[in-house]
Design a protein around this motif. Sequence first.
Motif, PDB file in Angstrom:
ATOM      1  N   LEU A  66      41.586  48.150  73.615  1.00  0.00           N
ATOM      2  CA  LEU A  66      40.868  47.264  72.949  1.00  0.00           C
ATOM      3  C   LEU A  66      41.531  45.988  72.565  1.00  0.00           C
ATOM      4  CD1 LEU A  66      38.881  50.244  71.014  1.00  0.00           C
ATOM      5  CD2 LEU A  66      37.776  48.672  72.534  1.00  0.00           C
ATOM      6  N   LEU A  67      42.757  46.255  71.925  1.00  0.00           N
ATOM      7  CA  LEU A  67      43.360  45.015  71.599  1.00  0.00           C
ATOM      8  C   LEU A  67      43.651  44.046  72.547  1.00  0.00           C
ATOM      9  CD1 LEU A  67      45.920  46.626  68.972  1.00  0.00           C
ATOM     10  CD2 LEU A  67      43.818  45.221  68.577  1.00  0.00           C
ATOM     11  N   SER A  68      43.922  44.822  73.797  1.00  0.00           N
ATOM     12  CA  SER A  68      44.484  43.938  74.729  1.00  0.00           C
ATOM     13  C   SER A  68      43.248  42.820  75.331  1.00  0.00           C
ATOM     14  CB  SER A  68      45.404  44.775  75.935  1.00  0.00           C
ATOM     15  OG  SER A  68      44.076  45.534  76.836  1.00  0.00           O
ATOM     16  N   ASP A  75      32.038  41.904  67.206  1.00  0.00           N
ATOM     17  CA  ASP A  75      31.876  42.468  68.623  1.00  0.00           C
ATOM     18  C   ASP A  75      31.153  43.924  68.583  1.00  0.00           C
ATOM     19  OD1 ASP A  75      33.178  40.525  69.768  1.00  0.00           O
ATOM     20  OD2 ASP A  75      35.176  41.585  70.021  1.00  0.00           O
ATOM     21  N   ALA A  76      30.108  43.845  69.760  1.00  0.00           N
ATOM     22  CA  ALA A  76      29.581  45.366  69.559  1.00  0.00           C
ATOM     23  C   ALA A  76      30.007  46.084  70.912  1.00  0.00           C
ATOM     24  CB  ALA A  76      27.973  45.181  69.988  1.00  0.00           C
ATOM     25  N   MET A  90      38.459  54.081  67.174  1.00  0.00           N
ATOM     26  CA  MET A  90      39.325  52.929  67.317  1.00  0.00           C
ATOM     27  C   MET A  90      38.632  51.506  67.580  1.00  0.00           C
ATOM     28  SD  MET A  90      42.318  53.913  67.001  1.00  0.00           S
ATOM     29  CE  MET A  90      41.690  54.718  65.622  1.00  0.00           C
ATOM     30  N   VAL A  91      37.375  51.776  67.974  1.00  0.00           N
ATOM     31  CA  VAL A  91      36.659  50.528  68.036  1.00  0.00           C
ATOM     32  C   VAL A  91      36.459  49.938  66.368  1.00  0.00           C
ATOM     33  CG1 VAL A  91      34.039  49.664  68.371  1.00  0.00           C
ATOM     34  CG2 VAL A  91      35.135  51.255  70.009  1.00  0.00           C
ATOM     35  N   ILE A  99      28.302  50.791  68.763  1.00  0.00           N
ATOM     36  CA  ILE A  99      27.050  51.121  68.850  1.00  0.00           C
ATOM     37  C   ILE A  99      26.694  52.350  69.640  1.00  0.00           C
ATOM     38  CG2 ILE A  99      24.665  50.035  69.686  1.00  0.00           C
ATOM     39  CD1 ILE A  99      26.188  48.435  67.499  1.00  0.00           C
ATOM     40  N   PHE A 100      26.242  53.415  69.007  1.00  0.00           N
ATOM     41  CA  PHE A 100      26.181  54.539  69.737  1.00  0.00           C
ATOM     42  C   PHE A 100      25.051  54.944  70.625  1.00  0.00           C
ATOM     43  CE2 PHE A 100      28.123  55.374  65.478  1.00  0.00           C
ATOM     44  CZ  PHE A 100      29.300  55.456  65.980  1.00  0.00           C
TER      45      PHE A 100
END
Length: 377
Positions: A66-68, A75-76, A90-91, A99-100
């Motif tokens: 995610l960081l990369s 952000d969604a 981690m999101v 968003i589930f």
Amino acid sequence: MQFIDLQKQYKILKSEIDAGIQGVMDRTDFIMGKEVTLLEEQLADYVGMKHCITCGNGTDALLLALLSYDIKQGDAVFVPTFTFFATAEMVSRCGATPIFIDIDCNTFNLSATDLECGIKEILKEGKLRPRAIVAVDLFGLPADYNKIRKVAEEYNLLIIEDGAQGFGGSINGQKACSFGDIATTSFFPAKPLGCYGDGGAVFTNEEKVSDYIKSLRVHGKDTDKYDNVRIGMNSRLDTIQAAILLVKLKAFRKFELESRNNVANIYNEKLSGFTQIPYCPEEYTSSYAQYSILLKEEAERDLVQKTLGINGIPTMIYYKKSLHQQIVYRNNDSIYRGFPNAERITKTILNLPIHPYLSEDQIIKCTNIIKSTLEEI
Ligand SMILES: *Cc1c(COP(=O)(O)O)cnc(C)c1O
């Protein structure tokens, strides 16, 4: 009977594993020793991605991925609601909003139809910027990447493949951990390819992304370890774990993956017609991280679980709660929509023992108890 028999596996692989560990002890290169590089090459080659970057665990692997791509606040990120907590955790950790999305009732993986509805709702609401999809290869079965890829292209979203359970699965011969724009896996002992502690890996075809993650995993280092050019973390795979994984990967390729599939096939044969068995679409193979059945209702599931337990057969319920039902996400900004499939499945799923060393007798003992319990209802 064990749910996952790591002792039996160790007995069979002991001489090679012990030799691998001893080699590291003799050299004392505990951090980033040669086994780490060798393992990264072999893993990349196996899944068919150009680069593999090992790290501390599967959760860190998700964070690094995610960081990369600079996923951040505002952000969604679209996540299946039926998965292990870390997928969404981690999101949130990097400041973005999970968003589930509901799952497909047959594969238990992200539903591409619900995904598209979710994206449209977020766009209509206009508060968050849709950025990425985390597709999970749940229980060893790759997600529906053909459909997910189409949706991702239409809305210009990144696909992160959470292959923590998927390692070894495939679609038309293409291996899991190669379907996302970036993919992650976990070597937690209970995963299809597990080490003797925590471990994980990220896969990418982009050299720039690979270099960036190599920097992030060692405190945002530059080419020199003591030049810090960004805020990173400390998340490396121990050399000892890499030495263990080299032996386990060999066994996985040689016979363990096949053996897991044999176990699943025997279960399928014995249980089909009695209860709902795992669905594996044509063209797909699963690594059977889990073998799960669906009972008709919660009371029936609980009775089958109890009866198996009394007879010495351990079972698990993955997962008792979907992520949208977790306390920490009760105020999640995701617009409420129903999750009927996930909510039904949390009440009726039961995970049976599965590992490469489960004997036919053990499987039959388990399936006979299930059948006789169902007949008595
Ligand atoms: C196990 C798992 C993770 C986390 O891996 P760890 O190595 O335990 O940190 C992430 N996602 C899924 C789907 C998992 O099953």
